[in-house]
Design an enzyme around this catalytic site. Structure first.
Site, PDB file in Angstrom:
ATOM      1  N   GLY A 176       0.816  -1.213   0.000  1.00 16.12           N
ATOM      2  CA  GLY A 176       0.000   0.000   0.000  1.00 16.12           C
ATOM      3  C   GLY A 176       0.849   1.261   0.000  1.00 16.12           C
ATOM      4  N   GLY A 178       0.013   4.326   0.409  1.00 16.57           N
ATOM      5  CA  GLY A 178      -0.743   5.435   0.990  1.00 16.57           C
ATOM      6  C   GLY A 178       0.120   6.153   2.021  1.00 16.57           C
ATOM      7  N   HIS A 441      10.850  37.825   3.510  1.00 17.07           N
ATOM      8  CA  HIS A 441      11.939  37.245   2.731  1.00 17.07           C
ATOM      9  C   HIS A 441      13.137  37.056   3.632  1.00 17.07           C
ATOM     10  CE1 HIS A 441      14.539  36.422  -0.680  1.00 17.07           C
ATOM     11  NE2 HIS A 441      15.411  37.284  -0.184  1.00 17.07           N
TER      12      HIS A 441
END
Ligand code: NAI
Length: 462
Positions: A176, A178, A441
């Site tokens: 899986g 996921g 920034h």
């Protein structure tokens, strides 16, 4: 007179949050929990311990990958597995004790034991039966397995066993691709385990934006994880050295197998409602074992409510928490509300992956006109400075109104960055609203703003 205003069954993120909010709103509240500690799957054997393991192994990976580049020389750290496990356990116990403290602070009674509902308005815990005006089921979910595959939590494990292995194995097959498979797969790949992920579908992380999923798979492959996609696992057989996983490739029906020391079954979870007595009560059930509720989380039985993984919707701790707060407000006569259109999803790998709202695929299916603004972290100075420039932000807005419809991020701190978009969506913001908001920034957040700019006249640094 009932013993309590509200009894909540289950002290996971849904149940404990509901209890605290209900108490804050003046209710007399009890929570039934059979585990030794509060916090449910998430705190005890899920979100929190896995994040500790992801953090520790990410640090290890950083020392190998980036330290020398920054002039940090010297011996590489080695792994003391017992200490790493102890660190993880400390993190868990700190958090579970924190909830115990919050219960005391808010005067929430903990009824220790497993609860059942013998009749409306009654909760049985051990030999005692307590009465309440309202009952909230918040019993969560349990791992599913595949037909014929027996979990022993030692060789063939769910996420619970994967968190407490005796040692990092040499090899692991994850069934899986996921969230659980990729988070735990990442942990062990960083510890040197050869990890192969076998997935039924043709892409990893089903339901995720396809472009993100593709980039994510490429990055994880670079980190050493192997993928076998389009493969239906047929059986898992234990051997002397581990287990053999047999699968059939969907494209040509050919069969193949993989041997590994450990097999992690991560094929999804299902509501955990066994032993509550719902059938005898005549509670209406929905698809896949979920409890059916109305818009106010009430079942077909007056005074009986259900929230979290036990009902419909994404099986996420924060969705359960939101429902916990909302149901407590409903029970206090207020207007509890959850906006199911703005529930973020996060995968805590490196880089992180986060999403909210619609994917392009969904919008295409709905026939909606949309525009996409994308910005790569390669154009973000901060990300480049700290060797985290892989990935991008993809913002989707309505083509005509510019209203934000969704956002998909793969990159540094994606799980935190997504929230400015969540807030923007809650306020019905346009991409331009985000683009006109000053962002400090140098921050990773600038990449979100640049994606918003890209929805309009263009990003600056791309
Ligand atoms: P999942 O539903 O995310 O993924 C299961 C995967 O297994 C799917 O890709 C599915 O196609 C595949 N699969 C099913 N049967 C298969 C078979 N026979 N052979 C091969 N592949 C097969 O389930 P997962 O990862 O077990 O997680 C369970 C729940 O826990 C999810 O709802 C998830 O959202 C939640 N969770 C959330 C986390 C987070 O928010 N970071 C962390 C961990 C779990």
């Amino acid at each position: 007179m009932a013993d309590f205003d509200t009894i909540i069954i289950g002290a996971g993120p849904g149940g404990y949050v509901a209890a605290i909010r209900a108490a804050q709103l003046g209710q007399k509240v009890a929570v039934v929990e059979g585990r030794e500690t509060l916090g449910g799957t998430c705190l005890n054997v899920g979100c929190i311990p896995s994040k500790a393991m992801l953090h520790a192994t990410h640090m290890l990976h950083e020392t190998h990958e980036n330290f020398e580049k920054m002039g940090l020389m010297g011996a590489q750290p080695t792994v003391d597995w017992a200490k790493m496990q102890a660190y993880k356990d400390d993190v868990v116990s700190g958090n579970t004790k924190g909830i115990e403290f919050l219960f005391k602070k808010n005067k929430v009674t903990w009824l220790k034991g497993w609860g059942s509902i013998p009749a409306p308005g009654q909760v049985k815990v051990g030999e005692e039966t307590h009465s309440a005006k309202n009952i909230v089921i918040a019993t969560g979910s349990e791992a599913t397995t595949l037909p014929g595959v027996e979990i022993d939590e030692k060789t063939v494990v769910t996420s619970t066993g994967a968190l407490t292995l005796a040692n990092p194995p040499k090899s692991m097959v994850v069934i899986g691709a996921g969230v659980i498979g990729l988070e735990m797969g990442s942990v062990y790949a960083r510890l040197g385990t050869q990890v192969t992920v076998v997935e039924y579908l043709d892409a990893i992380t089903p339901g995720m934006d396809a472009e993100i999923a593709k980039t994510f798979q490429r990055i994880l492959t670079k980190q050493g994880l192997k993928f076998v996609l389009g493969a239906a696992v047929q059986s898992v057989t234990k051997t002397d050295t581990g287990a053999t996983v047999s699968y059939k490739l969907k494209k040509n029906d050919s069969e193949a197998s993989l041997d590994a020391e450990i097999v992690l079954v991560a094929t999804g979870r299902k509501p955990y409602t066994a032993g509550l007595g719902l059938e005898a009560l005549g509670a209406e059930m929905g698809p896949r074992g979920t409890i059916k509720t109305d818009a106010h989380w009430q079942t077909n039985i007056p005074g009986l409510y259900a929230i979290g993984d036990a009902i419909a919707g994404p099986m996420l701790a924060h969705k359960a928490e939101d429902e916990g707060m909302a149901v407590a407000e409903v029970l206090a006569g207020k207007h509890g509300h959850v906006n199911y259109g703005v529930i973020p999803g996060v995968i805590y790998t490196t880089p992180e992956v986060a999403n909210v709202g619609k994917t392009e695929e969904q919008l295409k299916e709905e026939g909606r006109a949309y525009k996409v603004g994308k910005f790569p972290f390669m154009g973000n100075a901060r990300a480049k400075a700290v060797f985290q420039a892989e990935g991008f932000v993809k913002l989707i807005a309505d083509k005509d109104t510019d209203r934000i419809l969704g956002c998909h991020i793969i990159g540094p701190a994606a799980g935190d960055l997504i929230h400015e978009v969540c807030v923007a969506m809650e306020f019905g913001a346009s991409a331009q609203d985000l683009a006109l908001t000053c962002h400090a920034h140098p921050t990773w957040s600038e990449a979100v703003r640049e994606a918003a700019l890209a929805c309009g006249d263009g990003a600056i640094h791309a």
